[in-house]
Scaffold this motif. Structure first.
Motif, PDB file in Angstrom:
ATOM      1  N   PRO B 139       0.813  -1.221   0.000  1.00 16.94           N
ATOM      2  CA  PRO B 139       0.000   0.000   0.000  1.00 16.94           C
ATOM      3  C   PRO B 139       0.847   1.272   0.000  1.00 16.94           C
ATOM      4  N   ALA B 140       2.058   1.221   0.628  1.00 19.37           N
ATOM      5  CA  ALA B 140       2.916   2.409   0.667  1.00 19.37           C
ATOM      6  C   ALA B 140       3.450   2.760  -0.720  1.00 19.37           C
ATOM      7  N   PHE B 141       3.525   1.766  -1.618  1.00 21.66           N
ATOM      8  CA  PHE B 141       3.984   2.015  -2.990  1.00 21.66           C
ATOM      9  C   PHE B 141       3.029   2.979  -3.696  1.00 21.66           C
ATOM     10  N   GLY B 142       1.739   2.898  -3.355  1.00 21.25           N
ATOM     11  CA  GLY B 142       0.764   3.811  -3.951  1.00 21.25           C
ATOM     12  C   GLY B 142       0.445   4.997  -3.055  1.00 21.25           C
ATOM     13  N   LEU B 143       0.329   4.740  -1.750  1.00 26.20           N
ATOM     14  CA  LEU B 143       0.011   5.784  -0.777  1.00 26.20           C
ATOM     15  C   LEU B 143       1.072   5.765   0.320  1.00 26.20           C
ATOM     16  N   PRO B 144       2.160   6.528   0.133  1.00 26.85           N
ATOM     17  CA  PRO B 144       3.225   6.488   1.146  1.00 26.85           C
ATOM     18  C   PRO B 144       2.714   6.990   2.495  1.00 26.85           C
ATOM     19  N   PRO B 145       3.256   6.450   3.609  1.00 26.39           N
ATOM     20  CA  PRO B 145       2.840   6.926   4.938  1.00 26.39           C
ATOM     21  C   PRO B 145       2.891   8.453   4.977  1.00 26.39           C
ATOM     22  N   GLU B 146       1.811   9.051   5.440  1.00 26.88           N
ATOM     23  CA  GLU B 146       1.656  10.504   5.339  1.00 26.88           C
ATOM     24  C   GLU B 146       2.128  11.241   6.576  1.00 26.88           C
ATOM     25  N   LEU B 147       2.999  12.191   6.340  1.00 23.01           N
ATOM     26  CA  LEU B 147       3.392  13.122   7.384  1.00 23.01           C
ATOM     27  C   LEU B 147       2.187  14.007   7.699  1.00 23.01           C
ATOM     28  N   PRO B 148       1.919  14.331   8.977  1.00 19.34           N
ATOM     29  CA  PRO B 148       0.838  15.270   9.271  1.00 19.34           C
ATOM     30  C   PRO B 148       1.058  16.571   8.491  1.00 19.34           C
ATOM     31  N   GLY B 149      -0.042  17.135   7.986  1.00 19.67           N
ATOM     32  CA  GLY B 149       0.076  18.349   7.187  1.00 19.67           C
ATOM     33  C   GLY B 149       0.101  18.064   5.694  1.00 19.67           C
ATOM     34  N   THR B 150       0.138  16.749   5.348  1.00 24.85           N
ATOM     35  CA  THR B 150       0.086  16.386   3.937  1.00 24.85           C
ATOM     36  C   THR B 150      -1.351  16.528   3.454  1.00 24.85           C
ATOM     37  N   PHE B 151      -1.557  17.117   2.287  1.00 23.17           N
ATOM     38  CA  PHE B 151      -2.889  17.153   1.678  1.00 23.17           C
ATOM     39  C   PHE B 151      -2.994  15.959   0.755  1.00 23.17           C
ATOM     40  N   ALA B 152      -4.125  15.267   0.829  1.00 21.69           N
ATOM     41  CA  ALA B 152      -4.269  14.059   0.022  1.00 21.69           C
ATOM     42  C   ALA B 152      -5.694  13.932  -0.470  1.00 21.69           C
ATOM     43  N   ALA B 153      -5.910  12.956  -1.339  1.00 19.35           N
ATOM     44  CA  ALA B 153      -7.241  12.716  -1.894  1.00 19.35           C
ATOM     45  C   ALA B 153      -8.215  12.345  -0.765  1.00 19.35           C
ATOM     46  N   GLU B 154      -9.491  12.298  -1.100  1.00 14.44           N
ATOM     47  CA  GLU B 154     -10.573  11.971  -0.171  1.00 14.44           C
ATOM     48  C   GLU B 154     -10.242  10.734   0.658  1.00 14.44           C
ATOM     49  N   ILE B 155     -10.453  10.817   1.989  1.00 13.18           N
ATOM     50  CA  ILE B 155     -10.085   9.727   2.899  1.00 13.18           C
ATOM     51  C   ILE B 155     -10.767   8.400   2.521  1.00 13.18           C
TER      52      ILE B 155
END
Lengths: 56, 245
Positions: B139-155
């Protein structure tokens, strides 16, 4: 005939035991990784980020 | 107690075997999961949470990486000891989650045992590394672990893709490990590749506030800690499994 019936019901309940364990485990993973119930998001925030679950 | 007594021949799968199996699954999952959860939490608190708390300084605006005419910012995380209640939560959630991983892993051990594959500590380690690939690396290959403050697609979209990727990778690994012949192998590869060929949901702009060095270190550390904890879980669960057999 009787033995066969008993054997397959034994197999079934073995599979049921395994399925129960897997579903129980998935429930715990859901609670830790996905649930927003109550204060779950806040308590779980750091471990979700650190484990790589999509958090918010 | 009653039904074995009315039988002339012993059943093929006596009730005691199922009780033993349940005990074996429960003991492996609970003890190994508890230990792996504590281990994962300690590693996270040491290596990952400080980066997360540092990123929150950017998220809140207390620190800025790009300002008018300036690039660069101070490095350094707030002390861990300032938020002990928060870290207790991290410990508790890790224990719950890793016991959950333990139950799924031990259910896998039980399925393997039905096919005549007995898991011990060394085989358990391989299972644990498989868990790392399925639940963290893929899953990290597509969605790397997110640092707080990262903007990303709909949860919701990200959680759906994440779950799809985890299930496809786990099934793919199982096909490759237990399938017989090249068709199973090809099917496994296709399942593992599918989520990445479809692609994870992403935004079409970048919004990150924190220093890129911090985000990179965070992703790598999160994966490294996860790998260590999965290896620990597999080893411990396999060891307990073989002792309870």
């Amino acid at each position: 005939m009787t033995t066969k019936t008993i054997a397959s019901s034994g197999t079934l309940s073995e599979i049921a035991t395994i399925a129960f364990a897997a579903v129980f485990g998935l429930g715990l993973i859901f609670a830790a990784g996905f649930s927003h119930a109550g204060g779950m998001h806040d308590v779980a925030h750091d471990s979700r980020h650190a484990t790589g679950f999509p958090c918010h | 107690m009653t039904w074995p007594m009315i039988r002339a021949t012993p059943p093929a799968f006596p009730a005691t075997d199922r009780t033993i199996m349940l005990k074996q699954i429960g003991a492996s999952a609970l003890f190994a999961g508890l230990a792996a959860g504590v281990f994962a939490a300690l590693l996270q608190l040491w290596f990952v949470v400080p980066l997360l708390m540092e990123a929150e300084l950017y998220e809140s605006g207390a620190r800025a990486h790009f300002t008018d005419g300036h690039i660069g910012s101070d490095a350094g995380a707030p002390p861990l000891g300032d938020a002990m209640g928060r870290h207790l939560g991290t410990l508790a959630i890790n224990i719950v989650g890793w016991i959950g991983f333990g139950f799924v892993l031990a259910a896998g051990f039980a399925l393997a045992a039905r096919r005549g594959v007995e898991v011990d500590a060394r085989r358990g380690l391989l299972w644990g590394l498989g868990g790392f690939v399925a639940l963290s690396l893929a899953p990290a290959f597509g969605l790397p672990p997110e640092l707080p403050g990262t903007f990303a697609a709909e949860i919701g979209e990200r959680q759906t893709w994440w779950a799809f990727c985890v299930i496809a990778t786990a099934l793919g690994l199982a096909l490759m490990a237990f399938g017989r012949g090249p068709a199973w192998l090809a099917g496994g590869v296709a399942l593992i590749a599918a989520p990445h060929l479809i692609g994870a949901p992403h935004l079409d702009r970048y919004f990150g506030s924190a220093a890129p060095e911090l985000a990179a270190m965070f992703s790598a550390r999160a994966l490294g800690v996860s790998a260590a904890a999965w290896a620990f879980l597999g080893l411990a669960a396999g060891w307990i499994w073989s002792r309870e057999a």
